[in-house]
Enzyme design. Structure first.
Site, mmCIF file in Angstrom:
data_model
loop_
_atom_site.group_PDB
_atom_site.id
_atom_site.type_symbol
_atom_site.label_atom_id
_atom_site.label_comp_id
_atom_site.label_asym_id
_atom_site.label_seq_id
_atom_site.Cartn_x
_atom_site.Cartn_y
_atom_site.Cartn_z
ATOM 1 N N GLU A 233 42.262 51.341 14.502
ATOM 2 C CA GLU A 233 41.636 52.615 14.129
ATOM 3 C C GLU A 233 41.662 52.819 12.620
ATOM 4 O O GLU A 233 42.600 52.428 11.948
ATOM 5 C CB GLU A 233 42.472 53.709 14.810
ATOM 6 C CG GLU A 233 41.997 55.098 14.598
ATOM 7 C CD GLU A 233 43.119 56.108 14.865
ATOM 8 O OE1 GLU A 233 44.053 55.797 15.616
ATOM 9 O OE2 GLU A 233 43.047 57.191 14.282
ATOM 10 N N LYS B 281 36.074 62.317 8.843
ATOM 11 C CA LYS B 281 36.820 62.019 10.075
ATOM 12 C C LYS B 281 35.823 62.070 11.227
ATOM 13 O O LYS B 281 35.265 63.125 11.520
ATOM 14 C CB LYS B 281 37.942 63.050 10.243
ATOM 15 C CG LYS B 281 38.733 62.939 11.540
ATOM 16 C CD LYS B 281 39.854 63.985 11.589
ATOM 17 C CE LYS B 281 40.360 64.206 12.996
ATOM 18 N NZ LYS B 281 41.383 65.276 13.066
ATOM 19 N N VAL C 4 40.771 58.040 17.415
ATOM 20 C CA VAL C 4 41.048 57.317 18.656
ATOM 21 C C VAL C 4 39.831 57.390 19.581
ATOM 22 O O VAL C 4 39.427 56.382 20.178
ATOM 23 C CB VAL C 4 42.295 57.899 19.364
ATOM 24 C CG1 VAL C 4 42.426 57.365 20.790
ATOM 25 C CG2 VAL C 4 43.553 57.587 18.558
ATOM 26 N N ASP D 144 41.469 74.252 21.321
ATOM 27 C CA ASP D 144 41.570 73.029 20.521
ATOM 28 C C ASP D 144 42.272 71.925 21.308
ATOM 29 O O ASP D 144 43.493 71.853 21.378
ATOM 30 C CB ASP D 144 42.307 73.303 19.204
ATOM 31 C CG ASP D 144 42.219 72.126 18.239
ATOM 32 O OD1 ASP D 144 41.659 71.076 18.639
ATOM 33 O OD2 ASP D 144 42.703 72.247 17.102
ATOM 34 N N SER E 42 41.872 67.690 21.694
ATOM 35 C CA SER E 42 41.208 66.543 21.074
ATOM 36 C C SER E 42 40.182 65.909 22.001
ATOM 37 O O SER E 42 40.424 65.759 23.209
ATOM 38 C CB SER E 42 42.241 65.487 20.691
ATOM 39 O OG SER E 42 41.596 64.376 20.111
ATOM 40 N N ALA E 43 39.068 65.499 21.412
ATOM 41 C CA ALA E 43 38.068 64.735 22.168
ATOM 42 C C ALA E 43 38.593 63.358 22.561
ATOM 43 O O ALA E 43 37.959 62.664 23.357
ATOM 44 C CB ALA E 43 36.785 64.598 21.350
ATOM 45 N N ASP E 44 39.762 62.988 22.035
ATOM 46 C CA ASP E 44 40.381 61.737 22.503
ATOM 47 C C ASP E 44 40.523 61.759 24.025
ATOM 48 O O ASP E 44 40.302 60.749 24.694
ATOM 49 C CB ASP E 44 41.791 61.556 21.908
ATOM 50 C CG ASP E 44 41.788 61.271 20.410
ATOM 51 O OD1 ASP E 44 40.704 61.154 19.822
ATOM 52 O OD2 ASP E 44 42.899 61.188 19.842
ATOM 53 N N LYS F 1 52.344 63.060 19.220
ATOM 54 C CA LYS F 1 53.343 63.752 18.402
ATOM 55 C C LYS F 1 53.622 65.126 18.985
ATOM 56 O O LYS F 1 52.756 65.761 19.576
ATOM 57 C CB LYS F 1 52.829 63.905 16.972
ATOM 58 C CG LYS F 1 52.813 62.598 16.206
ATOM 59 C CD LYS F 1 52.775 62.848 14.714
ATOM 60 C CE LYS F 1 52.851 61.542 13.953
ATOM 61 N NZ LYS F 1 51.544 60.885 13.803
HETATM 62 N N1 PSU Z 1 47.887 61.600 15.941
HETATM 63 C C1 PSU Z 1 48.705 60.929 15.114
HETATM 64 N N2 PSU Z 1 48.170 60.290 14.029
HETATM 65 C C2 PSU Z 1 46.830 60.311 13.779
HETATM 66 C C3 PSU Z 1 45.979 61.009 14.675
HETATM 67 C C4 PSU Z 1 46.548 61.628 15.746
HETATM 68 O O1 PSU Z 1 49.901 60.884 15.343
HETATM 69 O O2 PSU Z 1 46.387 59.742 12.766
HETATM 70 C C5 PSU Z 1 44.504 60.992 14.451
HETATM 71 C C6 PSU Z 1 43.824 60.030 15.435
HETATM 72 O O3 PSU Z 1 42.714 59.445 14.786
HETATM 73 C C7 PSU Z 1 43.347 60.945 16.547
HETATM 74 C C8 PSU Z 1 42.959 62.158 15.751
HETATM 75 O O4 PSU Z 1 42.261 60.427 17.263
HETATM 76 O O5 PSU Z 1 43.971 62.265 14.745
HETATM 77 C C9 PSU Z 1 42.918 63.399 16.602
HETATM 78 O O6 PSU Z 1 42.396 64.441 15.835
HETATM 79 P P1 PSU Z 1 41.893 65.786 16.556
HETATM 80 O O7 PSU Z 1 43.158 66.449 17.028
HETATM 81 O O8 PSU Z 1 41.186 66.551 15.473
HETATM 82 O O9 PSU Z 1 40.991 65.339 17.669
HETATM 83 MN MN MN Z 2 40.696 69.494 17.509
#
Ligand code: PSU
Ligand code: MN
Length: 311
Positions: A26, A87, A107, A139, A141-143, A160
């Site tokens: 990534e 991002k 991710v 909120d 994540s789209a992950d 985390k």
């Molecule tokens: N969690 C971590 N380190 C990271 C990320 C998440 O411990 O670098 C990054 C990854 O790229 C993950 C993204 O896909 O943050 C998620 O961001 P968001 O919550 O905005 O979807």
């Molecule tokens: Mn988000």
């Protein structure tokens, strides 16, 4: 100028053609997750760890609107050093390509692009998930939704504790994403070995993880990802007391500064790195390198399995 097709690094293209093991890596952890200048060094070390364990690294990112699978060193350097690297989650990929920007893939985006490229294993640090205020802010994540429809193994150290870990596990269940611990039945909390929740399943070897992928493909029933949660050995984790203090402080600052949306994760990561004076960085690097090594070993086992079954 461009047909918007995915571009492949030469080595990655050759490995995919030959059916050799490839591990996706990534770029958001490089551009937004780790502080400079360590980020570029770590990005190179991740690739080295993949190679040392028998697979070809394919770091994914966007350079001037070109979506690249297998960034070369100049491209990696650019995404680690340039200002204003976007991002990119999955929904951003086409917009970013059409507007010609530099971008790092999360991710979600890395998994989706890797799977489209025929890569079956992906190494990262921590997943995104459900944020602590999600009941109010929505909120999440789209992950998570992307992993529900993306056939890839993601090696990570859980999520985390900046997130709501329990809610994240619940959503993964709802979304049909398989989660197995690597030699553990506890879900890791990234910096800390134990994130506080049990898992139903574990795998004991790279071969067993590869067998899950083979079964998944043969059954052709489950559309989503396999998360392989790889905890740090307890003696290598961040001091849990320092961890808890830093987290409490970071969440307070987040609220005080009014940070929301996609800026939340990078803000909290930067806070950890600054507030622990490098201790969390060292742990973070160790996590990613261990995940890269395990992902490579799974990719090697999966390539062997695929060859053996004549696919
Ligand atoms: N969690 C971590 N380190 C990271 C990320 C998440 O411990 O670098 C990054 C990854 O790229 C993950 C993204 O896909 O943050 C998620 O961001 P968001 O919550 O905005 O979807
Ligand atoms: Mn988000």
């Amino acid at each position: 100028m461009t047909d918007y097709q995915i571009r492949y690094g030469a080595e990655v293209a050759e490995a995919l053609r030959a059916g050799r093991p490839v591990v996706a890596c990534e770029s958001t952890i490089v551009s937004h997750g780790l502080p400079r200048p360590d980020n570029l060094r770590v990005a190179r070390e991740i690739e080295r760890a993949v190679r040392d364990n028998g697979a070809v690294p394919a770091t994914i990112g966007m350079v001037a609107g070109e979506l690249v699978v297998g960034l070369d060193d100049a491209q990696l350097t650019r995404l680690a050093s340039a200002d204003g690297v976007a991002k990119l989650s999955v929904r951003d990929l086409a917009v970013a390509a059409a507007t010609g920007v530099d971008g790092a893939t999360t991710v979600a985006a890395t998994s989706a692009v890797a799977a489209a490229a025929g890569i079956r294993v992906f190494a990262t640090g921590g997943l995104g998930g459900v944020h602590r205020e999600a009941a109010q802010t929505f909120d999440e994540s789209a992950d998570l939704t992307t992993l529900s429809r993306t056939p890839i193994a993601v090696v990570c150290a859980g999520v985390k504790s900046i997130l709501d870990v329990g809610a994240t596990l619940e959503r993964l269940e709802t979304l049909g994403v398989a989660v197995v611990g690597y030699r553990s039945r506890r879900f890791p909390g990234f910096f800390i070995t134990d994130g506080g929740f049990d898992l139903d399943w574990s795998v004991e070897s790279p071969e067993q993880a590869a067998a899950v992928l083979a079964a998944r493909a043969a059954q052709a029933v489950q559309p989503g990802a396999l998360i392989v949660a790889n905890p740090l050995p307890p003696q290598e984790q961040l001091d849990p007391e320092l961890h808890d203090r830093t987290l409490t402080d970071g969440l307070a600052r987040l609220a005080a500064d009014g940070i929301t949306g996609k800026a939340v994760t990078p803000f909290l990561l930067a806070h950890f790195h600054a507030a622990t004076e490098g201790a969390s960085l060292a742990v973070n690097v160790r996590i990613i390198l261990r995940n890269a090594a395990l992902a490579a070993r799974i990719a090697v086992a999966a390539a062997t399995t695929a060859t053996g079954s004549g696919r």
